[in-house]
Motif scaffolding. Sequence first.
Motif, PDB file in Angstrom:
ATOM      1  N   MET A   1      26.496 -76.264 -11.873  1.00  0.00           N
ATOM      2  CA  MET A   1      26.059 -76.927 -10.626  1.00  0.00           C
ATOM      3  C   MET A   1      25.795 -78.405 -10.893  1.00  0.00           C
ATOM      4  O   MET A   1      25.004 -78.743 -11.773  1.00  0.00           O
ATOM      5  N   PRO A   2      26.455 -79.253 -10.195  1.00  0.00           N
ATOM      6  CA  PRO A   2      26.302 -80.692 -10.465  1.00  0.00           C
ATOM      7  C   PRO A   2      24.992 -81.247  -9.940  1.00  0.00           C
ATOM      8  O   PRO A   2      24.512 -80.845  -8.892  1.00  0.00           O
ATOM      9  N   ILE A   3      24.460 -82.168 -10.688  1.00  0.00           N
ATOM     10  CA  ILE A   3      23.250 -82.862 -10.242  1.00  0.00           C
ATOM     11  C   ILE A   3      23.624 -84.301  -9.927  1.00  0.00           C
ATOM     12  O   ILE A   3      24.188 -84.995 -10.761  1.00  0.00           O
ATOM     13  N   PHE A   4      23.330 -84.724  -8.714  1.00  0.00           N
ATOM     14  CA  PHE A   4      23.648 -86.080  -8.296  1.00  0.00           C
ATOM     15  C   PHE A   4      22.371 -86.894  -8.129  1.00  0.00           C
ATOM     16  O   PHE A   4      21.316 -86.360  -7.815  1.00  0.00           O
ATOM     17  N   GLU A   5      22.529 -88.179  -8.324  1.00  0.00           N
ATOM     18  CA  GLU A   5      21.422 -89.081  -8.064  1.00  0.00           C
ATOM     19  C   GLU A   5      21.544 -89.623  -6.653  1.00  0.00           C
ATOM     20  O   GLU A   5      22.629 -89.967  -6.199  1.00  0.00           O
ATOM     21  N   TYR A   6      20.433 -89.717  -5.988  1.00  0.00           N
ATOM     22  CA  TYR A   6      20.406 -90.253  -4.628  1.00  0.00           C
ATOM     23  C   TYR A   6      19.382 -91.381  -4.555  1.00  0.00           C
ATOM     24  O   TYR A   6      18.442 -91.428  -5.334  1.00  0.00           O
ATOM     25  N   VAL A   7      19.597 -92.249  -3.601  1.00  0.00           N
ATOM     26  CA  VAL A   7      18.583 -93.251  -3.284  1.00  0.00           C
ATOM     27  C   VAL A   7      18.286 -93.152  -1.797  1.00  0.00           C
ATOM     28  O   VAL A   7      19.199 -93.015  -0.978  1.00  0.00           O
ATOM     29  N   CYS A   8      17.015 -93.213  -1.462  1.00  0.00           N
ATOM     30  CA  CYS A   8      16.605 -93.142  -0.061  1.00  0.00           C
ATOM     31  C   CYS A   8      16.719 -94.526   0.555  1.00  0.00           C
ATOM     32  O   CYS A   8      16.208 -95.505   0.019  1.00  0.00           O
ATOM     33  N   LYS A   9      17.392 -94.580   1.702  1.00  0.00           N
ATOM     34  CA  LYS A   9      17.550 -95.883   2.361  1.00  0.00           C
ATOM     35  C   LYS A   9      16.257 -96.310   3.061  1.00  0.00           C
ATOM     36  O   LYS A   9      16.101 -97.462   3.430  1.00  0.00           O
ATOM     37  N   LYS A  10      15.379 -95.371   3.254  1.00  0.00           N
ATOM     38  CA  LYS A  10      14.166 -95.671   4.007  1.00  0.00           C
ATOM     39  C   LYS A  10      13.060 -96.211   3.093  1.00  0.00           C
ATOM     40  O   LYS A  10      12.457 -97.232   3.389  1.00  0.00           O
ATOM     41  N   CYS A  11      12.819 -95.516   1.967  1.00  0.00           N
ATOM     42  CA  CYS A  11      11.718 -95.934   1.104  1.00  0.00           C
ATOM     43  C   CYS A  11      12.199 -96.364  -0.277  1.00  0.00           C
ATOM     44  O   CYS A  11      11.397 -96.661  -1.151  1.00  0.00           O
ATOM     45  N   LYS A  12      13.528 -96.405  -0.465  1.00  0.00           N
ATOM     46  CA  LYS A  12      14.126 -96.867  -1.723  1.00  0.00           C
ATOM     47  C   LYS A  12      13.804 -95.960  -2.915  1.00  0.00           C
ATOM     48  O   LYS A  12      13.942 -96.361  -4.052  1.00  0.00           O
ATOM     49  N   ASN A  13      13.345 -94.783  -2.615  1.00  0.00           N
ATOM     50  CA  ASN A  13      13.041 -93.848  -3.684  1.00  0.00           C
ATOM     51  C   ASN A  13      14.332 -93.289  -4.279  1.00  0.00           C
ATOM     52  O   ASN A  13      15.258 -92.953  -3.554  1.00  0.00           O
ATOM     53  N   GLN A  14      14.391 -93.226  -5.600  1.00  0.00           N
ATOM     54  CA  GLN A  14      15.543 -92.613  -6.251  1.00  0.00           C
ATOM     55  C   GLN A  14      15.139 -91.251  -6.790  1.00  0.00           C
ATOM     56  O   GLN A  14      14.082 -91.096  -7.377  1.00  0.00           O
ATOM     57  N   PHE A  15      16.030 -90.286  -6.587  1.00  0.00           N
ATOM     58  CA  PHE A  15      15.725 -88.933  -7.047  1.00  0.00           C
ATOM     59  C   PHE A  15      17.016 -88.217  -7.383  1.00  0.00           C
ATOM     60  O   PHE A  15      18.108 -88.641  -7.013  1.00  0.00           O
ATOM     61  N   GLU A  16      16.857 -87.114  -8.110  1.00  0.00           N
ATOM     62  CA  GLU A  16      18.018 -86.297  -8.461  1.00  0.00           C
ATOM     63  C   GLU A  16      17.977 -85.016  -7.653  1.00  0.00           C
ATOM     64  O   GLU A  16      16.915 -84.472  -7.386  1.00  0.00           O
ATOM     65  N   GLU A  17      19.168 -84.558  -7.299  1.00  0.00           N
ATOM     66  CA  GLU A  17      19.234 -83.382  -6.439  1.00  0.00           C
ATOM     67  C   GLU A  17      20.348 -82.465  -6.941  1.00  0.00           C
ATOM     68  O   GLU A  17      21.446 -82.910  -7.241  1.00  0.00           O
TER      69      GLU A  17
END
Length: 81
Positions: A1-17
């Motif tokens: 299962m791949p894990i991607f990195e995301y960045v939130c456009k609203k609060c600029k938070n970066q997280f992995e999903e």
Amino acid sequence: MPIFEYVCKKCKNQFEELVFSQDEQAVCPSCGSTRTEKLMSCCRSKVGGGPNMDSPAAQASPAPSGGGCSGCSGGSCSTCH
Ligand SMILES: [Zn+2]
């Protein structure tokens, strides 16, 4: 299962999903916004383009035609069997 990195456009938070589906929309764990953008960990310089541009699914073999022959589309004529 791949894990991607995301960045939130609203609060600029970066997280992995953990991504189960290519077009699944990640939700920011910080503010709950779905306005998130996927980051390509291998090539981050071109973030902002279409999300399906480099999709590995685009290179996969085409879907089977469904079993039908040239004489029918449902795979139920005598030629098919
Ligand atoms: Zn957020």
